[in-house]
Structure formats: structure tokens, C-alpha cells
Motif scaffolding. Structure first.
Motif, PDB file in Angstrom:
ATOM      1  N   ILE A 342       0.841  -1.183   0.000  1.00 59.45           N
ATOM      2  CA  ILE A 342       0.000   0.000   0.000  1.00 59.45           C
ATOM      3  C   ILE A 342       0.882   1.239   0.000  1.00 59.45           C
ATOM      4  O   ILE A 342       1.678   1.448   0.920  1.00 59.45           O
ATOM      5  N   GLN A 343       0.770   2.034  -1.039  1.00 58.87           N
ATOM      6  CA  GLN A 343       1.501   3.291  -1.143  1.00 58.87           C
ATOM      7  C   GLN A 343       0.502   4.447  -1.178  1.00 58.87           C
ATOM      8  O   GLN A 343      -0.709   4.245  -1.222  1.00 58.87           O
ATOM      9  N   ARG A 344       1.022   5.655  -1.145  1.00 61.11           N
ATOM     10  CA  ARG A 344       0.178   6.848  -1.129  1.00 61.11           C
ATOM     11  C   ARG A 344       0.421   7.670  -2.386  1.00 61.11           C
ATOM     12  O   ARG A 344       1.567   7.854  -2.810  1.00 61.11           O
ATOM     13  N   ALA A 345      -0.689   8.188  -2.948  1.00 55.48           N
ATOM     14  CA  ALA A 345      -0.609   9.000  -4.161  1.00 55.48           C
ATOM     15  C   ALA A 345      -1.301  10.333  -3.930  1.00 55.48           C
ATOM     16  O   ALA A 345      -2.282  10.423  -3.196  1.00 55.48           O
ATOM     17  N   LEU A 346      -0.786  11.378  -4.588  1.00 56.10           N
ATOM     18  CA  LEU A 346      -1.339  12.727  -4.468  1.00 56.10           C
ATOM     19  C   LEU A 346      -1.515  13.314  -5.859  1.00 56.10           C
ATOM     20  O   LEU A 346      -0.658  13.154  -6.727  1.00 56.10           O
ATOM     21  N   SER A 347      -2.623  14.010  -6.059  1.00 53.03           N
ATOM     22  CA  SER A 347      -2.854  14.699  -7.331  1.00 53.03           C
ATOM     23  C   SER A 347      -3.626  15.984  -7.077  1.00 53.03           C
ATOM     24  O   SER A 347      -4.437  16.065  -6.151  1.00 53.03           O
TER      25      SER A 347
END
Length: 417
Positions: A342-347
Motif C-alpha cells: 500500500i503506497q500513497r498517491a497525491l494529485s
């Protein structure tokens, strides 16, 4: 004066009666009659009853008295209009309505104000140790865009990588929605935002509906943010509000007062999801967010409005009431599954009036807070919760310094795969 309707009317008409005598003795300019409903004891026929009330009102006007006359309503049916409302110059109705979970709320509404403007609609009020306190609905300001007049100045967030995506930071005076699942890092963004402001001398207000000021201070300390010192210096004020006891009109009223008293230039509301618990179905979160954003922008405040997204992987909408249309900027934080991890993404989905980075970037949270890294290369379907690999072709050439810099960027992005 305790009397009966018949005696009061007689004394009001008589010269030297008890009303005229008392008014002259104490120099009265105001009169409260509680209540005109007792006039119905004089008879049930509408004609004589209306004439009696009309004569009473004329007598009060002749005496030069500003009068408040109370009346009990037998029904909340708005189609049933008591004849007294036609005769009076101003009509104010009080309601004690049932809210969710068997709670009740008091509302006041000005139905009529002859010869003078008034704010329509229901307004919340409460009975406190100060008596009756009314919280009028927020009225939109008539400005022409404070941020535009300032030339779209930027407010840095203090988050490395995010400011680059925003072209230097958030636009001054704009409202930004930070949306994401539980635990993804929304509060961390808010803490770094107010801490960055305090580091350059800007005052900030952090409104929390979940964590106490002590707990937020400890969380900030774990990220190396000296929030306690900023509070002691008067640069940051942390306020806790219980979502069960919060009333929208009172919240906006108190928020404006706190911002004005502190002189805050940054505000974080954590979170809209909890604030919605205090809103009625008539109010709605959409109207509440518009009022909050308008009040803060009118004061030149740059705000972060945090909202929780129920879906952990993949989602169909950011909020359930189309709040995303109202705010000026949207930053989405997401969990993504990559190679059984599980990784984290930002947009940045939206930034009104300015260009921004359209990429989906990886971010991490460490003891230094939240840091935004490069893009997820060689992958698509991240935001939909169905990540899949796509082939990448890497071409390297070198003819100039610009090509060398481009090669370094490509190699750095390729190394993240």
C-alpha cells in the motif's frame, strides 16, 4: 402591570388611565404585551376581536410607544396567518423545531418589516446566560474577488513537492479542499500548512472536530513541527469543536470572530465530514461550505477544508454534495496498491485561475512530515483503484545542456519503477 384585556383596553382609551399615567411617571418608550392571545377571551367573533386589537395598536402608537406584542401560535401551518400579522408593522416568528436524534433547535424568522429591509429566512438562536442570542445567516459579500485584485499571490504550503505542483503554492484567499481516506495524511497536510505560515510570521487558526489541541500538538511534534511554540507565541490557535454540539450558523459566527480577533491569514477546518453532522437537511453541507469559503475569502484568508472520502481504493466522487464545485482548489490523497504494497498517491485535480501539475505523484509520511516525490511511471489506473503496468520506452540523447538535464529527469523517473 397584571391586568385583563378588557381593563387594559379601557385604560388605554381613557385620558389619565393607568397606561397613560405609568408611561408619564417612568418616561416609558417601550411596551411589552404578553400576550394578545388573551384578547380571544373577549369573544370568538373575528370582527369585534380584530377591531379591538386594531384599536389597541392605534392607542399604543398615539402614546409614542415602541411595542412588542407576543402571541401563541396554535399551529405551525404557514398557510394559517393570524389577523394580527396584517395589523402589525413587524412580524417575528419563533420556532422550536425537532432535529435529528430527538434534538430541538430554536429559530427566529422575520416575516414582515414594514418600511425597512430585513434578512429573510430562518436564523438560529439560543437561550444562554446572556439571554437570547441570534446568529444571523451569513450574507455573501459584494466584493469583486480579493485574490484577483492581489494578482494571484501565492501561499506556500510548506510541503516539499506540493508547492511545485501548485506553481509556487496555494492562491491567497482561496479555499482548498483536501480529500482522502482515513489515515492517508490529511491532518498532516493541515499541520504543515499552519506551521509553515507561523514560521514566516503569519497567524493561523486550526479548527478540529476530531482531535484535542493537546493531541494535535503531540502529533505535530512527531513530525518535527514546533506547534506548541507557535501557540505560545500567539501565531497558531487550535480550537476543538464537538460535532454533536456544533450549529452551522453559530459555527460561522464564531469562526469569523476568531479570525478577526487573531488576525489569522490561514485557516484549517478538520473536517467537513464532522461539521456536516451539525447541519440540518435544509442547510446542507454545500451551503455551509459556500458560506465558510465566502466569509474567509472576504477576509483575505487562505483556507484548507479537509474532507474524508469513504472509499479506500478507487472512488466515484469526492464528496456527496458536490462541494468540489464550490472550492477553488482540490488536492486528492489516495491509497494505491503497488506490487502487494500500500503506497500513497497525491494529485491536484483543480486550481482555479492557474495552471498546475497534472501528474499523479507518490508521497510519503516520515518524522519530517509529508513529502511529495516523483510521478508513478509505468502505471495507469491508479486513481480508479485498478493499477496496471504499461510499457515504457526510454530514449537518451545528448546534444546540449538542456538535453543533459532532461536525461537526468528521465533517469530519475525511470528509477522509481
Amino acid at each position: 402591570i397584571c391586568t385583563s384585556p378588557e381593563i387594559f383596553l379601557d385604560q388605554l382609551q381613557d385620558v389619565g388611565g393607568i397606561v397613560e399615567t405609568t408611561v408619564a411617571e417612568i418616561g416609558a418608550t417601550r411596551l411589552l404585551m404578553d400576550s394578545v392571545s388573551h384578547f380571544s377571551q373577549m369573544g370568538r367573533e373575528p370582527g369585534p376581536l380584530r377591531a379591538a386589537v386594531y384599536g389597541m395598536m392605534n392607542g399604543l402608537r398615539r402614546a409614542g410607544l415602541t411595542s412588542v406584542i407576543t402571541k401563541e401560535l396554535e399551529s405551525y401551518d404557514t398557510d394559517l396567518v393570524p389577523f394580527e400579522e396584517f395589523l402589525a408593522d413587524c412580524v417575528v416568528r419563533l420556532r422550536y423545531d425537532t432535529f435529528s436524534h430527538n434534538q430541538r433547535r430554536r429559530y427566529v424568522e422575520v416575516l414582515k418589516s414594514r418600511g425597512a429591509p430585513h434578512i429573510p429566512g430562518k436564523h438560529m438562536f439560543e437561550l444562554s446566560d446572556r439571554g437570547a442570542v441570534v446568529y444571523p445567516r451569513h450574507q455573501p459579500s459584494k466584493r469583486e474577488g480579493l485574490a484577483w485584485a492581489r494578482g494571484l499571490c501565492r501561499t506556500p504550503t510548506g510541503i516539499r513537492g506540493l508547492d511545485e505542483m501548485l506553481g509556487g503554492g496555494l492562491i491567497c484567499g482561496f479555499a482548498t479542499l483536501v480529500a482522502g481516506s482515513a489515515g492517508v495524511g490529511k491532518t498532516t497536510v493541515g499541520l504543515q500548512f499552519v506551521s509553515q505560515g507561523a514560521s514566516v510570521g503569519e497567524k493561523s487558526l486550526y479548527v478540529s472536530f476530531e482531535e484535542s489541541p493537546v493531541k494535535l500538538t503531540e502529533i505535530a511534534q512527531s513530525y518535527g513541527l514546533p506547534l506548541r511554540e507557535y501557540q505560545e507565541q500567539g501565531l497558531v490557535q487550535v480550537v476543538y469543536c464537538s460535532p454533536l454540539d456544533t450549529r452551522p450558523e453559530k459555527f460561522i459566527h464564531d469562526l469569523k470572530a476568531q479570525v478577526d480577533t487573531l488576525g489569522a491569514k490561514r485557516v484549517v477546518i478538520d473536517s467537513l465530514t464532522d461539521l456536516q453532522m451539525g447541519a440540518t437537511q435544509e442547510d446542507g453541507l454545500r451551503e455551509l461550505v459556500y458560506a465558510v469559503g465566502d466569509a474567509l475569502e472576504d477576509r483575505g484568508v487562505t483556507s484548507l477544508l479537509i474532507a474524508e472520502v469513504p472509499e479506500v481504493f478507487g472512488q466515484t466522487q469526492i464528496t456527496g454534495e458536490h462541494v468540489s464545485i464550490i472550492v477553488d482548489c482540490i488536492i486528492l490523497l489516495k491509497y494505491v496498491e503497488m506490487e502487494s504494497e500500500i503506497q500513497r498517491a497525491l494529485s491536484v485535480l483543480k486550481l482555479r485561475g492557474s495552471d498546475h501539475d497534472k501528474g499523479i505523484r507518490r508521497f510519503t509520511i516520515s518524522n519530517r512530515g509529508l513529502t511529495v516525490h516523483g510521478r508513478f511511471e509505468g502505471t495507469e489506473g491508479l486513481m480508479a483503484g485498478a493499477a496496471r503496468a504499461v510499457p515504457i520506452e526510454l530514449a537518451v540523447r545528448s546534444f546540449s545542456e538542456f538535453d543533459e538535464k532532461l536525461n537526468e529527469e528521465l533517469l530519475e523517473r525511470f528509477a522509481q519503477i
